[in-house]
Each structure stands twice: as structure tokens, then as C-alpha cells.
Design an enzyme around this catalytic site. Structure first.
Site, PDB file in Angstrom:
ATOM      1  N   LYS A 176      -6.328  12.299 -10.323  1.00 61.50           N
ATOM      2  CA  LYS A 176      -5.281  11.422 -10.865  1.00 61.50           C
ATOM      3  C   LYS A 176      -4.082  12.253 -11.238  1.00 61.50           C
ATOM      4  O   LYS A 176      -4.214  13.445 -11.540  1.00 61.50           O
ATOM      5  CB  LYS A 176      -5.791  10.694 -12.108  1.00 61.50           C
ATOM      6  CG  LYS A 176      -5.016   9.441 -12.438  1.00 61.50           C
ATOM      7  CD  LYS A 176      -5.563   8.257 -11.658  1.00 61.50           C
ATOM      8  CE  LYS A 176      -4.835   6.975 -11.950  1.00 61.50           C
ATOM      9  NZ  LYS A 176      -5.601   5.828 -11.432  1.00 61.50           N
TER      10      LYS A 176
HETATM   11  N1  GLU Z   1      -4.532   3.635  -8.716  1.00 64.51           N
HETATM   12  C1  GLU Z   1      -5.611   2.891  -8.120  1.00 64.51           C
HETATM   13  C2  GLU Z   1      -6.878   3.033  -8.946  1.00 64.51           C
HETATM   14  O1  GLU Z   1      -6.833   3.353 -10.115  1.00 64.51           O
HETATM   15  C3  GLU Z   1      -5.797   3.216  -6.649  1.00 64.51           C
HETATM   16  C4  GLU Z   1      -6.208   4.613  -6.362  1.00 64.51           C
HETATM   17  C5  GLU Z   1      -6.224   4.958  -4.861  1.00 64.51           C
HETATM   18  O2  GLU Z   1      -6.083   4.069  -4.048  1.00 64.51           O
HETATM   19  O3  GLU Z   1      -6.390   6.135  -4.586  1.00 64.51           O
HETATM   20  O4  GLU Z   1      -7.945   2.765  -8.488  1.00 64.51           O
END
Ligand code: GLU
Length: 423
Positions: free
Chosen positions: A111
Site C-alpha cells: 500500500k
Molecule cells: N485500493 C483497493 C483496495 O483497497 C484496490 C487495490 C488494488 O486493486 O490493487 O482493495
């Protein structure tokens, strides 16, 4: 509760850790593996100098955390928000590891975040922040290393800038370095709606389990960003009755249900605050909406909405967590004692990353699927994962959240043991 306890309750990293600990204990995870999976693999802070439109030089702080790359490249969004912290990014990275493992896609968890207020920055400023953040992390990113995606405050355009910056450095176009891109730049059909569609598929399975009917099922959706608005739209189209809605300005409750296409016209086309919707209902705060009577409550905004202070006020049968971490770990027991059927975030909102996986596969093959193919495959993944979690919970006599964590931790631990520890 003391101020310190409340402060700790609202630290999402501690919430994430508490849940990992509970599930790891129930699994009987051996001490070494426990320590390996508890901490992030790597984390980095970058200082991003950006020339603002007014000629001043500002330095923004950004983070990227790799929680695990055991099952595949790191995967996870990048959040642009004024209150981003390293602890929050750490929690969100670990949730990505468990989320990818619950739906069994070959990614680890990562993240990122940048402390900034996208609402107060121009398009040009956002582009410069994004490009410099990408340049600082150029060795971290890559289709085989770490594949970012949108999250709070970022979108398709942000992903296009990352893809372009990365490609300029690599000297060739590399679409698979990010997901959630515009469709004409290697994005996947269905990705924009994917998290909301995953919420719908999860709710449909819960309805089937409890033999409930779409038309008489009252739903409250908190949040009108990508996840909330798409969930409301798709649930409405499927026949659910949306009785509560909320955006950052506040919420509306109407037991007769909202006309969601009209609400979209008001908020999205006319860009007006949701609580001023003329065919609206009773006005209240965005948090208060969660505690109104409903059959399904979908917190799809931000973290820490349901806490040990207010969880006893929930009046719903099903809690489907569209956001990451909307319920604190201290609220878990209270929600449990009320007999609420929880579809935990790492399953409820996994539709987004699942279609991100499909996007990555399509980019690497250079062969693109129809929207129906994407949606059918997503349905398959979500339905199977839902059934696996519920079956696991019943078999091991734990709640759905603990079951989802146990299933995920077990998969990652198994992969880790098979790979062995490189020394
Ligand atoms: N931000 C989204 C989540 O928290 C998508 C993450 C992604 O597709 O890599 O799942």
C-alpha cells in the site's frame, strides 16, 4: 474508556494486528512464521518536492509499504489524503496480503500513501506529486515487483501518470505496472465498478443464505465515492431498496427507498451535496446513518466508523464492509454478541483487487476480455470465496472475520513454508 484506550482503538495498525493475532493463535501458527507475517517486509518514506502553481516549493511526504511478497508481487492502492500515516499504510498493506489470499489471487500485499489534500490541489500539482512519487519509487514498482492501484483520493488519471512515468524511465510502455488505468491505456473493462460489484455479489450470497428477497431488503450505504456510489447503483439495479445514503457532507434516511439514478444525477452530474437532494428523507450525520434500521449496512467510506462506543447501536442483520477497516477490533465482540452476520472487508471489498488481477493478466497477454467475461469471472471468484469463508467459519466455530483471516494466513504461511527461508 480512557483517552489513551480510545486513541489506541482508532489506530488501524493496532486493529489489524489484533485481528492477525487472534487468527494466528486459533491457527496455532508457529512462532517464527508468526513473527515473519506480523511485520511488513519493507517500508519506505519519500520526500516529494513539488513546485506549486503559485511558485512556492512544497515538500510532500509519501510512503510505500510491502507487507508480503510471498504469494506474488506486492499489490495495493495509493491513497492521497491529508491524514495519511505510516501506521495506516502498514495496516492497509497487511490487509492487501490477506485480501489477495482470501480470494486466492497470486499477489502479496502493499500500500502507498501521500499526505496531501487532493481537493485543494490543481490537476497540474497532482500530476507533479504523482510523477515525482513514482520516480522516487522506480525500483520498487514493476509488474513483477509491486503493482499500485487507485484508493482514496486517486483515480484512473493518477494511474495513467504512474504508468507513463514508469514507462519513460524503462524506455518502453509497461501497462502492467499499475491497475485501475483508463481502458484505452490497458485498463480492464469492469474495473471501475469492480469493488461495488463485489459488494453486490457478496450481498447476493448472504441473501441466498438467509432466504431473503431483494425487494424487501433495506440497505444503507455510507460513502458516495467509487465504492459507495457503485455499490448503491448496482444494488439498486438488482432490486434492493436503498434506504440510507451518505457522502462527506452528511446523510439521508428514507424508509421508502431512494431513486439512485436521480441521486446520481444530483451528486455526480450536478455536483451538489447529497444531503440537499430534493426527494430526500431525514437528514443526519454520515456516521449516524450506520445506526438506522436496515437489513444490510455497508460502510463504504473510511476507517473507524463502528467502534466499541457505538457498535451496540447497530440495527442491522448484515454488515458488509465496503471500506477497509470500518470496524475497530474492539467493536468485534459487540457486533458478534448482537448476532450480526459480518462480511469482513478483506472479502467484501475484494472485487476491486480481483479485477485488478484480471487487468494485470490482460496487460501481460496483450489480449483483452469483454465486460461480461470480466464480470462472470469476478462473480465466480467472489462466490467461491464467500462460500469458503462461511464454511470455514461454521467448521471451526469462529466468526466470518476470524475465518477469513485464518484462511488467508494459512495460505500465505503454506506458501512461505514451501518456498523456505532464503539465508
Ligand atoms: N485500493 C483497493 C483496495 O483497497 C484496490 C487495490 C488494488 O486493486 O490493487 O482493495
Amino acid at each position: 474508556m480512557t483517552a489513551l484506550a480510545v486513541q489506541n482503538e482508532l489506530n488501524v495498525y493496532q486493529s489489524a494486528d489484533a485481528r492477525f493475532e487472534t487468527a494466528a493463535q486459533k491457527l496455532g501458527l508457529e512462532e517464527g512464521l508468526y513473527r515473519f507475517l506480523k511485520f511488513p517486509n519493507k517500508e519506505i518514506t519519500v520526500y516529494i518536492p513539488v513546485m506549486l502553481d503559485n511558485g512556492h516549493l512544497e515538500v510532500f511526504i509519501g510512503y510505500r509499504v510491502h507487507h508480503s511478497i510471498v504469494r506474488g508481487p506486492g499489490k495495493g492502492g495509493i491513497r492521497f489524503a491529508p491524514n495519511v500515516t505510516l501506521d495506516e499504510v502498514r495496516a492497509l498493506a497487511s490487509w492487501m496480503t490477506w485480501k489477495c489470499a482470501v480470494v486466492n489471487i497470486p499477489f502479496g500485499g502493499a500500500k502507498g500513501g501521500v499526505i496531501c489534500d487532493p481537493g485543494k490541489l490543481s490537476n497540474g500539482e497532482l500530476e507533479r506529486i504523482t510523477r515525482r512519487y513514482t520516480a522516487e519509487l522506480i525500483e520498487w514498482f514493476g509488474p513483477e515487483r509491486d503493482v499500485p492501484a487507485p484508493d482514496l483520493g486517486t483515480n484512473e488519471q493518477t494511474m495513467a501518470w504512474i504508468m507513463d512515468t514508469y514507462s519513460m524511465h524503462m524506455r518502453h510502455t509497461t501497462t502492467a505496472v499499475v491497475t485501475g488505468k483508463p481502458i484505452d491505456l490497458g485498463g480492464s473493462r469492469g474495473r471501475h465498478e469492480a469493488t461495488g460489484r463485489g459488494v453486490l455479489f457478496n450481498c447476493d450470497r448472504a441473501l441466498a443464505k438467509f432466504r431473503m428477497m431483494h425487494v424487501s431488503t433495506r440497505v444503507i450505504v455510507q460513502g458516495f465515492g467509487n465504492v459507495g456510489s457503485m455499490s448503491a447503483k448496482l444494488l439498486f439495479e438488482a432490486g434492493y431498496k436503498i434506504v440510507g445514503v451518505a457522502d462527506i457532507h452528511g446523510a439521508l434516511y428514507n424508509e421508502h427507498g431512494f431513486d439512485i439514478p436521480k441521486l446520481f444525477d444530483w451528486t455526480v452530474t450536478q455536483r451538489k451535496p447529497l444531503p440537499d437532494f430534493p426527494d430526500g428523507g431525514e437528514k443526519m450525520s454520515a456516521n449516524e446513518i450506520l445506526f438506522q434500521p436496515a437489513d444490510i449496512v455497508i460502510p463504504a467510506a473510511v476507517e473507524n466508523q463502528i467502534t466499541s462506543e457505538n457498535a451496540h447501536r447497530l440495527q442491522t442483520r448484515i454488515l458488509c464492509e465496503g471500506a477497509n477497516g470500518p470496524t475497530t477490533s474492539l467493536a468485534d465482540d459487540i457486533v458478534d454478541r448482537k448476532g450480526i452476520f459480518v462480511i469482513p472487508d478483506i472479502l467484501a471489498n475484494a472485487g476491486g483487487v480481483t479485477v485488478s488481477y484480471f487487468e494485470w493478466v490482460q496487460d501481460r497477454q496483450g489480449f483483452f476480455w469483454t465486460e461480461k467475461e470480466v464480470n462472470d469471472r469476478l462473480k465466480n471468484v467472489i462466490e467461491n470465496s464467500f462460500e469458503e469463508v462461511v464454511r470455514y467459519a461454521e467448521k471451526h466455530k469462529v466468526n466470518n472475520r476470524v475465518a477469513a483471516y485464518m484462511l488467508a494466513i494459512d495460505r500465505v504461511a503454506y506458501a512461505l513454508k514451501e518456498r523456505g527461508i532464503y539465508a
